[in-house]
Enzyme design. Structure first.
Site, short mmCIF file in Angstrom:
data_model
loop_
_atom_site.label_atom_id
_atom_site.label_comp_id
_atom_site.label_asym_id
_atom_site.label_seq_id
_atom_site.Cartn_x
_atom_site.Cartn_y
_atom_site.Cartn_z
N GLU A 1 -3.24 -4.48 -3.22
CA GLU A 1 -3.76 -5.24 -4.21
C GLU A 1 -3.86 -4.33 -5.57
O GLU A 1 -3.46 -5.02 -6.58
CB GLU A 1 -5.15 -5.94 -3.82
CG GLU A 1 -5.06 -6.65 -2.65
CD GLU A 1 -5.42 -5.72 -1.49
OE1 GLU A 1 -4.79 -4.59 -1.26
OE2 GLU A 1 -6.49 -6.37 -0.74
N CYS A 47 -4.22 0.94 -2.25
CA CYS A 47 -4.03 -0.39 -1.48
C CYS A 47 -3.10 -1.32 -2.22
O CYS A 47 -2.66 -1.01 -3.50
CB CYS A 47 -5.42 -1.28 -1.33
SG CYS A 47 -6.71 -0.61 -0.46
N CYS A 99 -10.20 -2.92 -4.65
CA CYS A 99 -9.32 -4.03 -4.82
C CYS A 99 -9.77 -5.47 -5.63
O CYS A 99 -9.19 -5.94 -6.33
CB CYS A 99 -8.62 -4.40 -3.70
SG CYS A 99 -7.43 -3.02 -3.19
N ASN A 102 0.83 -1.14 -0.16
CA ASN A 102 -0.06 0.13 0.00
C ASN A 102 0.81 1.17 0.05
O ASN A 102 2.10 1.37 0.52
CB ASN A 102 -1.03 0.00 1.23
CG ASN A 102 -0.57 -0.24 2.42
OD1 ASN A 102 0.57 -1.00 2.70
ND2 ASN A 102 -1.03 0.44 3.58
N CYS A 105 -10.38 -5.07 -0.18
CA CYS A 105 -11.49 -3.86 -0.02
C CYS A 105 -12.09 -4.08 -1.44
O CYS A 105 -11.81 -4.85 -2.47
CB CYS A 105 -10.88 -2.55 0.26
SG CYS A 105 -10.32 -1.82 -1.16
N GLU A 109 0.27 5.30 0.53
CA GLU A 109 -0.43 6.36 1.38
C GLU A 109 -0.04 7.81 0.71
O GLU A 109 0.97 7.83 0.12
CB GLU A 109 -0.45 6.11 2.79
CG GLU A 109 -1.12 4.81 3.28
CD GLU A 109 -1.44 4.88 4.62
OE1 GLU A 109 -0.68 5.57 5.48
OE2 GLU A 109 -2.20 3.86 4.99
N1 THU Z 1 -5.39 -1.46 2.59
C1 THU Z 1 -4.94 -2.34 1.59
O1 THU Z 1 -3.71 -2.08 1.12
N2 THU Z 1 -5.71 -3.39 1.09
C2 THU Z 1 -6.57 -3.59 1.56
O2 THU Z 1 -7.21 -4.81 1.21
C3 THU Z 1 -7.23 -2.97 2.76
C4 THU Z 1 -6.70 -1.67 3.23
C5 THU Z 1 -4.37 -0.37 3.19
C6 THU Z 1 -5.16 0.96 2.66
C7 THU Z 1 -4.52 2.03 3.83
O3 THU Z 1 -3.10 2.23 3.44
C8 THU Z 1 -4.32 0.82 5.07
O4 THU Z 1 -4.44 -0.45 4.58
C9 THU Z 1 -5.53 1.35 6.00
O5 THU Z 1 -6.67 1.14 5.53
#
Ligand code: THU
Length: 142
Positions: free
Chosen positions: A57, A55, A98, A44, A95, A46
């Site tokens: 994925e 994310c 994704c 991920n 999520c 940010e």
């Molecule tokens: N996140 C992912 O990378 N993949 C997911 O399937 C769920 C959430 C990340 C996004 C964010 O950077 C952190 O997790 C908290 O939500």
């Protein structure tokens, strides 16, 4: 070059170690396993503008598609957790966005990949179609 359930999960765990997640401190790694034996990973990413977060994925799918992977996606491993506690606690499931991103890649290779969501006590094993039933995909626009 080939992968197994164990090595794909290990690749996702290693990818999580490269996450850029200074705001949530929640590190996620994803690994895509293709029928030709190759593996593409993502973590991920940010942003100070929080809503722009990508994310793990989605990063992995973006890497694969932008490097011209079009083959059969057989499996996906996802692992996450607070920094220093990746893989601790309940499994992280992809999520909604994704799931849609994964479906696009899976549809290109005409497969319904297994998704391994790694938790502390168990690995949740689901078909992508269970995570995203009746998905909208490239076929709808053909
Ligand atoms: N996140 C992912 O990378 N993949 C997911 O399937 C769920 C959430 C990340 C996004 C964010 O950077 C952190 O997790 C908290 O939500």
């Amino acid at each position: 070059m080939s992968w197994s359930k164990e090595t794909l999960i290990a690749a996702a765990r290693e990818a999580a170690g490269k996450a850029y997640a200074p705001y949530s401190n929640f590190h996620v790694g994803a690994a895509l396993g293709f029928a030709d034996g190759s593996v593409v990973t993502g973590a991920n990413v940010e942003n100070a503008s929080y809503g722009m977060t990508l994310c793990a994925e989605t990063v992995a799918v973006g890497k694969a598609l932008s490097e011209e992977w079009r083959g059969k996606l057989e499996a996906v491993a996802v692992i996450g957790g607070k920094a220093g506690a990746v893989g601790v606690g309940d499994p992280v499931t992809p999520c909604g966005r994704c799931r849609q991103m994964l479906h696009e890649l899976a549809a290109l290779g005409k497969n319904d990949p297994t998704v391994w969501c790694v938790g502390e006590d168990a690995v949740l094993e689901l078909a992508l179609s269970e995570l995203l039933p009746r998905a909208f995909g490239p076929g709808a626009l053909a």
